[in-house]
Scaffold this motif. Sequence first.
Motif, PDB file in Angstrom:
ATOM      1  N   ALA A 101     -10.036 -67.927  -3.300  1.00  0.00           N
ATOM      2  CA  ALA A 101     -10.712 -67.109  -2.290  1.00  0.00           C
ATOM      3  C   ALA A 101     -10.340 -65.628  -2.404  1.00  0.00           C
ATOM      4  O   ALA A 101     -11.154 -64.755  -2.097  1.00  0.00           O
ATOM      5  CB  ALA A 101     -10.351 -67.623  -0.897  1.00  0.00           C
TER       6      ALA A 101
ATOM      7  N   GLN B 124      -5.378 -58.184  -5.905  1.00  0.00           N
ATOM      8  CA  GLN B 124      -5.143 -59.174  -4.843  1.00  0.00           C
ATOM      9  C   GLN B 124      -4.858 -60.549  -5.456  1.00  0.00           C
ATOM     10  O   GLN B 124      -3.922 -61.251  -5.043  1.00  0.00           O
ATOM     11  CB  GLN B 124      -6.373 -59.257  -3.929  1.00  0.00           C
TER      12      GLN B 124
ATOM     13  N   ILE C 233      -0.316 -60.665   4.186  1.00  0.00           N
ATOM     14  CA  ILE C 233      -0.582 -59.597   3.219  1.00  0.00           C
ATOM     15  C   ILE C 233      -0.240 -58.257   3.862  1.00  0.00           C
ATOM     16  O   ILE C 233      -0.598 -58.013   5.015  1.00  0.00           O
ATOM     17  CB  ILE C 233      -2.070 -59.591   2.786  1.00  0.00           C
TER      18      ILE C 233
ATOM     19  N   ALA D 202     -14.720 -57.211   1.170  1.00  0.00           N
ATOM     20  CA  ALA D 202     -15.998 -56.713   0.656  1.00  0.00           C
ATOM     21  C   ALA D 202     -17.051 -57.804   0.789  1.00  0.00           C
ATOM     22  O   ALA D 202     -16.979 -58.826   0.116  1.00  0.00           O
ATOM     23  CB  ALA D 202     -15.845 -56.283  -0.796  1.00  0.00           C
TER      24      ALA D 202
ATOM     25  N   ALA E   2      -1.160 -54.501   3.053  1.00  0.00           N
ATOM     26  CA  ALA E   2      -2.022 -53.694   2.185  1.00  0.00           C
ATOM     27  C   ALA E   2      -1.561 -52.239   2.192  1.00  0.00           C
ATOM     28  O   ALA E   2      -1.021 -51.761   3.193  1.00  0.00           O
ATOM     29  CB  ALA E   2      -3.463 -53.790   2.675  1.00  0.00           C
TER      30      ALA E   2
ATOM     31  N   ILE F 287     -20.719 -51.474  -6.925  1.00  0.00           N
ATOM     32  CA  ILE F 287     -19.694 -51.411  -7.983  1.00  0.00           C
ATOM     33  C   ILE F 287     -19.640 -52.698  -8.798  1.00  0.00           C
ATOM     34  O   ILE F 287     -18.962 -52.759  -9.815  1.00  0.00           O
ATOM     35  CB  ILE F 287     -18.290 -51.081  -7.420  1.00  0.00           C
TER      36      ILE F 287
ATOM     37  N   ILE G 234     -13.979 -63.708 -13.565  1.00  0.00           N
ATOM     38  CA  ILE G 234     -13.296 -64.209 -12.383  1.00  0.00           C
ATOM     39  C   ILE G 234     -11.870 -64.556 -12.767  1.00  0.00           C
ATOM     40  O   ILE G 234     -11.632 -65.207 -13.775  1.00  0.00           O
ATOM     41  CB  ILE G 234     -13.994 -65.461 -11.812  1.00  0.00           C
TER      42      ILE G 234
ATOM     43  N   CYS H 139      -8.974 -48.171   1.475  1.00  0.00           N
ATOM     44  CA  CYS H 139      -9.780 -49.179   0.787  1.00  0.00           C
ATOM     45  C   CYS H 139     -10.967 -49.615   1.640  1.00  0.00           C
ATOM     46  O   CYS H 139     -11.639 -50.577   1.316  1.00  0.00           O
ATOM     47  CB  CYS H 139      -8.910 -50.377   0.429  1.00  0.00           C
ATOM     48  N   VAL H 140     -11.197 -48.919   2.724  1.00  0.00           N
ATOM     49  CA  VAL H 140     -12.324 -49.280   3.603  1.00  0.00           C
ATOM     50  C   VAL H 140     -13.196 -48.056   3.845  1.00  0.00           C
ATOM     51  O   VAL H 140     -12.767 -46.919   3.652  1.00  0.00           O
ATOM     52  CB  VAL H 140     -11.814 -49.814   4.962  1.00  0.00           C
TER      53      VAL H 140
ATOM     54  N   LEU I 130     -17.284 -68.193   2.647  1.00  0.00           N
ATOM     55  CA  LEU I 130     -15.914 -67.887   3.087  1.00  0.00           C
ATOM     56  C   LEU I 130     -15.911 -66.963   4.293  1.00  0.00           C
ATOM     57  O   LEU I 130     -15.180 -67.177   5.265  1.00  0.00           O
ATOM     58  CB  LEU I 130     -15.142 -67.212   1.945  1.00  0.00           C
ATOM     59  N   PHE I 131     -16.758 -65.936   4.235  1.00  0.00           N
ATOM     60  CA  PHE I 131     -16.819 -65.012   5.368  1.00  0.00           C
ATOM     61  C   PHE I 131     -17.339 -65.728   6.612  1.00  0.00           C
ATOM     62  O   PHE I 131     -16.841 -65.511   7.722  1.00  0.00           O
ATOM     63  CB  PHE I 131     -17.692 -63.798   5.026  1.00  0.00           C
TER      64      PHE I 131
ATOM     65  N   CYS J 163      -9.321 -54.348   2.546  1.00  0.00           N
ATOM     66  CA  CYS J 163     -10.537 -54.096   1.789  1.00  0.00           C
ATOM     67  C   CYS J 163     -11.385 -55.361   1.585  1.00  0.00           C
ATOM     68  O   CYS J 163     -11.655 -55.754   0.454  1.00  0.00           O
ATOM     69  CB  CYS J 163     -10.188 -53.479   0.449  1.00  0.00           C
TER      70      CYS J 163
ATOM     71  N   THR K 207     -18.691 -66.599  -1.628  1.00  0.00           N
ATOM     72  CA  THR K 207     -18.093 -65.510  -0.850  1.00  0.00           C
ATOM     73  C   THR K 207     -18.666 -65.481   0.565  1.00  0.00           C
ATOM     74  O   THR K 207     -17.932 -65.372   1.551  1.00  0.00           O
ATOM     75  CB  THR K 207     -18.351 -64.157  -1.552  1.00  0.00           C
TER      76      THR K 207
ATOM     77  N   LEU L 187     -12.590 -63.168  -4.182  1.00  0.00           N
ATOM     78  CA  LEU L 187     -13.923 -63.133  -3.579  1.00  0.00           C
ATOM     79  C   LEU L 187     -13.907 -62.302  -2.293  1.00  0.00           C
ATOM     80  O   LEU L 187     -14.815 -61.506  -2.035  1.00  0.00           O
ATOM     81  CB  LEU L 187     -14.406 -64.554  -3.259  1.00  0.00           C
ATOM     82  N   LEU L 188     -12.872 -62.481  -1.498  1.00  0.00           N
ATOM     83  CA  LEU L 188     -12.795 -61.779  -0.215  1.00  0.00           C
ATOM     84  C   LEU L 188     -12.454 -60.306  -0.408  1.00  0.00           C
ATOM     85  O   LEU L 188     -12.985 -59.438   0.277  1.00  0.00           O
ATOM     86  CB  LEU L 188     -11.729 -62.422   0.679  1.00  0.00           C
ATOM     87  N   PHE L 189     -11.544 -60.035  -1.340  1.00  0.00           N
ATOM     88  CA  PHE L 189     -11.050 -58.659  -1.513  1.00  0.00           C
ATOM     89  C   PHE L 189     -11.562 -58.105  -2.834  1.00  0.00           C
ATOM     90  O   PHE L 189     -10.778 -57.721  -3.706  1.00  0.00           O
ATOM     91  CB  PHE L 189      -9.523 -58.645  -1.507  1.00  0.00           C
ATOM     92  N   SER L 190     -12.880 -58.032  -2.977  1.00  0.00           N
ATOM     93  CA  SER L 190     -13.392 -57.747  -4.319  1.00  0.00           C
ATOM     94  C   SER L 190     -13.297 -56.284  -4.723  1.00  0.00           C
ATOM     95  O   SER L 190     -13.532 -55.965  -5.880  1.00  0.00           O
ATOM     96  CB  SER L 190     -14.831 -58.238  -4.449  1.00  0.00           C
ATOM     97  N   ILE L 191     -12.953 -55.355  -3.788  1.00  0.00           N
ATOM     98  CA  ILE L 191     -12.789 -53.957  -4.202  1.00  0.00           C
ATOM     99  C   ILE L 191     -11.604 -53.861  -5.176  1.00  0.00           C
ATOM    100  O   ILE L 191     -11.665 -53.189  -6.193  1.00  0.00           O
ATOM    101  CB  ILE L 191     -12.526 -53.036  -2.981  1.00  0.00           C
ATOM    102  N   CYS L 192     -10.508 -54.527  -4.818  1.00  0.00           N
ATOM    103  CA  CYS L 192      -9.358 -54.565  -5.742  1.00  0.00           C
ATOM    104  C   CYS L 192      -8.996 -56.038  -5.979  1.00  0.00           C
ATOM    105  O   CYS L 192      -7.843 -56.441  -5.814  1.00  0.00           O
ATOM    106  CB  CYS L 192      -8.182 -53.771  -5.206  1.00  0.00           C
TER     107      CYS L 192
END
Lengths: 366, 81
Positions: free
Chosen positions: A7, A19, A308, B4, A310, B51, A95, A351-352, B65-66, B2, B62, A10-15
Amino acid sequence: MNEALQALPLLFSICGVAQASAGMAACEEAQGIAATGAERARRSLLVAAEAVREHAGRLLLDWPRLFIDAPPGLEDLAVLHRSVVALRCALGGGIWQATAGGVPPDMDLSVASEQLSEIDAALAHGVFAMSADDWLQIRDRAALRQWYRRAPTVAARTLGAVEDCRLAELGRSSVGVLPRITSGTFSAVLDADTADRFTARPVWDGRACETGPLARQSRRSLVAEMQRLQGNGLMTRFVARLTELASLPRRMGRYLQVMHGGTGRRTLRGSGGGASATQSGTGIVETARGCLVHRVNLRGGIVERYRIVAPTEWNFHPEGALVHALLALPVTGVQELRRRVAMLVVALDPCVEHEVIVEPAPTEEL
Amino acid sequence: MCLAIPARVVRLLDDDKALIDIGGVHNEISLGLVEDVAVGDYVIVHVGYAIARLDADEADRTLALFAQMVSEHEGSSGEIH
């Protein structure tokens, strides 16, 4: 546990790579698994590539918009994005392989090497106007000034604008940088009763700290000189970000060399534990924006608690670097105030998404 | 932090731009950093730029999950950390 690891990106896809890497390290420590040197190098390389993309995003998208009223450097950034994706594919897929201690994926190190060269070339063209290694030979303010007065790139012109507009010390404060902290120390803090408060508003030795490029690069001679002369304002933070970006291609090359050396075997450290045993682990990863910490507590292989911390929570802490900078801002009209706030926020790179709203202070009644 | 949320591309616009939908909210973004995006694709957006393009399976997982996080959050008084 595997579900949690899958997960994360997928949840934190910016970085997402950072993660996933922190989560993987935490779960491996909990299970008593040590990744091989080659696997650690693979992860570090992917985290570094993600950091290149994120740093370059600020330099090529935000800096021209805020400082020199120029169009974004989309072409160079698009090249970097493509190379980072291709590099990730060459090193095991888009991935993250989200299985703690999993077997090394299929890799093509020669393609990875080619993509590394592409990244180096894109940075030379779009950011430094010379190779990143050559840029790192700039070791004092006089040489830096020569560079940003002559180089035609957005980054160089931005530094020139920061000086011309007397913004170099904007945001200067007494907030110190976060030192390197061991996973054992973080583990104790994140298992304490006060952990929820810490994850939302982390402090170290009772003080808010800055994490990110300035904290990591403050020992480099150029960054140290800028800090001595101009404090931790915009110019020093920008130079620290450029310094870190310039150092990444060479560091990525070193990781690739380690990977060429072989995959080795993962080892079990033998923490063991039966089906009902409690196991805990901490993963720390230095991301583009700063120190990222994951803490996992497992019971019988099931995640009982996951925490976490951040980087944004450090830098945007109510007593942290941004708030100190905002409180010192001179009021120069709403439009200019909004612009300067945006500059300070971008310098710390949350990051937001953010929005600046300026409201008049309530009038005090006599 | 973060998080997304994948955004669905609703319409392709001129100048390498697109209209996206996130939970019913429409926004205009740039597609200048990603290639081969079509209507119906999901993208990850940061500061007004797509991006990354997600494949359908990744986007579905995804979004699920959300949805699960929101549902669990609504069922408790705690915060999502």
